[in-house]
Design a protein around this motif. Structure first.
Motif, mmCIF file in Angstrom:
data_model
loop_
_atom_site.group_PDB
_atom_site.id
_atom_site.type_symbol
_atom_site.label_atom_id
_atom_site.label_comp_id
_atom_site.label_asym_id
_atom_site.label_seq_id
_atom_site.Cartn_x
_atom_site.Cartn_y
_atom_site.Cartn_z
ATOM 1 N N PHE A 1 0.830 -1.209 0.000
ATOM 2 C CA PHE A 1 0.000 0.000 0.000
ATOM 3 C C PHE A 1 0.869 1.265 0.000
ATOM 4 O O PHE A 1 0.595 2.215 -0.740
ATOM 5 C CB PHE A 1 -0.953 -0.004 1.214
ATOM 6 N N TRP B 1 1.112 4.177 -2.888
ATOM 7 C CA TRP B 1 0.879 5.592 -2.558
ATOM 8 C C TRP B 1 2.050 6.459 -3.014
ATOM 9 O O TRP B 1 1.856 7.555 -3.543
ATOM 10 C CB TRP B 1 0.652 5.777 -1.051
ATOM 11 N N GLU C 1 -7.659 4.701 -2.456
ATOM 12 C CA GLU C 1 -8.190 5.239 -1.194
ATOM 13 C C GLU C 1 -9.391 4.391 -0.735
ATOM 14 O O GLU C 1 -9.510 4.041 0.441
ATOM 15 C CB GLU C 1 -8.608 6.701 -1.416
ATOM 16 N N LEU D 1 -10.054 1.251 -1.560
ATOM 17 C CA LEU D 1 -9.576 -0.080 -1.152
ATOM 18 C C LEU D 1 -9.040 -0.055 0.274
ATOM 19 O O LEU D 1 -9.350 -0.936 1.076
ATOM 20 C CB LEU D 1 -8.455 -0.533 -2.105
ATOM 21 N N ALA D 2 -8.234 0.956 0.575
ATOM 22 C CA ALA D 2 -7.659 1.064 1.921
ATOM 23 C C ALA D 2 -8.756 1.281 2.952
ATOM 24 O O ALA D 2 -8.715 0.719 4.054
ATOM 25 C CB ALA D 2 -6.652 2.212 1.959
ATOM 26 N N ARG D 3 -9.745 2.083 2.564
ATOM 27 C CA ARG D 3 -10.828 2.424 3.492
ATOM 28 C C ARG D 3 -11.685 1.191 3.821
ATOM 29 O O ARG D 3 -12.234 1.087 4.911
ATOM 30 C CB ARG D 3 -11.683 3.530 2.866
ATOM 31 N N SER E 1 -3.146 0.593 10.213
ATOM 32 C CA SER E 1 -1.683 0.506 10.196
ATOM 33 C C SER E 1 -1.190 -0.350 9.022
ATOM 34 O O SER E 1 -0.085 -0.152 8.532
ATOM 35 C CB SER E 1 -1.177 -0.071 11.519
ATOM 36 N N LEU E 2 -2.021 -1.293 8.574
ATOM 37 C CA LEU E 2 -1.639 -2.138 7.434
ATOM 38 C C LEU E 2 -2.165 -1.586 6.110
ATOM 39 O O LEU E 2 -1.598 -1.823 5.053
ATOM 40 C CB LEU E 2 -2.175 -3.560 7.618
ATOM 41 N N TYR E 3 -3.293 -0.870 6.180
ATOM 42 C CA TYR E 3 -3.928 -0.339 4.974
ATOM 43 C C TYR E 3 -4.056 1.182 5.101
ATOM 44 O O TYR E 3 -5.140 1.690 5.411
ATOM 45 C CB TYR E 3 -5.310 -0.965 4.778
ATOM 46 N N PRO E 4 -2.942 1.888 4.924
ATOM 47 C CA PRO E 4 -2.991 3.349 5.151
ATOM 48 C C PRO E 4 -3.816 4.093 4.095
ATOM 49 O O PRO E 4 -3.746 3.773 2.903
ATOM 50 C CB PRO E 4 -1.519 3.764 5.085
ATOM 51 N N THR E 5 -4.624 5.044 4.560
ATOM 52 C CA THR E 5 -5.367 5.928 3.654
ATOM 53 C C THR E 5 -4.603 7.244 3.540
ATOM 54 O O THR E 5 -3.605 7.459 4.240
ATOM 55 C CB THR E 5 -6.777 6.214 4.207
ATOM 56 N N LEU E 6 -5.105 8.140 2.698
ATOM 57 C CA LEU E 6 -4.466 9.455 2.565
ATOM 58 C C LEU E 6 -4.447 10.185 3.901
ATOM 59 O O LEU E 6 -3.461 10.819 4.265
ATOM 60 C CB LEU E 6 -5.230 10.301 1.538
ATOM 61 N N LEU F 1 -1.882 8.725 6.313
ATOM 62 C CA LEU F 1 -0.524 9.098 5.898
ATOM 63 C C LEU F 1 -0.235 10.563 6.205
ATOM 64 O O LEU F 1 0.829 10.902 6.719
ATOM 65 C CB LEU F 1 -0.338 8.853 4.393
#
Lengths: 70, 157
Positions: A5, A9, B111, B113-115, B121-126, B129
């Motif tokens: 991920f 990014w 975004e 997918l992460a959400r 902590s494993l799938y950070p979003t904007l 970050l």
């Protein structure tokens, strides 16, 4: 999974910065993000889409992220 | 001569006390807003105020905007190209718009997918970050001012 991920990014961030720099240096040959925004905002629907996106961005950055360090 | 005109234009813009007052107010407001902790009502309300204000201004804006075709034509005039631009220029421009469109879609999909996954902590979003950067008040303040400037720029388009 975190590495994947983060890598994606970083790639997307670099792709955005590179495209913006290329657009600014190309003398109008390659579109910048501002040109794309202007293009989207030609229509009423596009205009509201971009403006609501701006509100969402602020909400995301300031209400739903970060803790002031004091 | 051009430099003198530019200087006069800048001085003229800052001669108005109202404009200076607005800038000072926006900076003070941004500093004050960014002292609030995230996920609290004060930050929700104080962030919503400029958002609602801009949307209200946008709703009152009844300027007629040129049609897309006319806009593209005017863009060519600005570039000093009265004659049809060469094929390679059109290909580069259209390729650029496709590139930006794909980039915006890719960021939105990633975004989303992460959400849809956890933990953050494993799938950070904007936002997760940016949270690590905007912990510092000065950076948070700067980001807020840039966000307001971006909104003002959008309103003028």
């Amino acid at each position: 999974m975190k590495a994947l991920f983060l890598t994606v990014w970083i790639v997307l961030g670099l792709a955005t910065v590179v495209a913006e720099v290329v657009g600014l240096l190309s003398g109008g040959r390659f579109p910048t993000l501002g040109d794309v925004m202007s293009f989207l905002m030609r229509s009423r629907v596009g205009r509201w889409f971009v403006l609501i996106g701006w509100v969402w961005l602020g909400w995301h950055l300031f209400v739903r992220s970060g803790v002031p360090g004091f | 001569m051009a430099e003198v005109r530019l200087l006069e234009a800048v001085q003229g813009r800052w001669r108005s006390p109202a404009r200076v007052a607005v800038v000072v107010f926006v900076l003070a407001y941004s500093w004050w807003v960014t002292t609030f902790r995230p996920f609290t009502w004060p930050i929700r309300i104080s962030t919503a105020i400029p958002g609602v204000f801009l949307l209200l201004l946008a709703a009152r804006d009844h300027r007629r905007r040129t049609a897309l075709r006319a806009w593209v034509a005017s863009w060519r005039l600005v570039q000093g190209r009265h004659e049809p631009s060469p094929l390679w220029r059109r290909v580069v421009w259209r390729g650029g718009t496709v590139y930006w469109s794909l980039l915006i879609v890719a960021i939105s999909v990633w975004e989303l997918l992460a959400r849809l996954h956890a933990p953050r902590s494993l799938y950070p979003t904007l936002s997760s970050l940016s949270g690590s950067v905007t912990r510092v008040h000065a950076i948070r303040f700067l980001a807020f001012v840039l966000w307001l400037l971006f909104g003002r720029d959008l309103l003028r388009r």
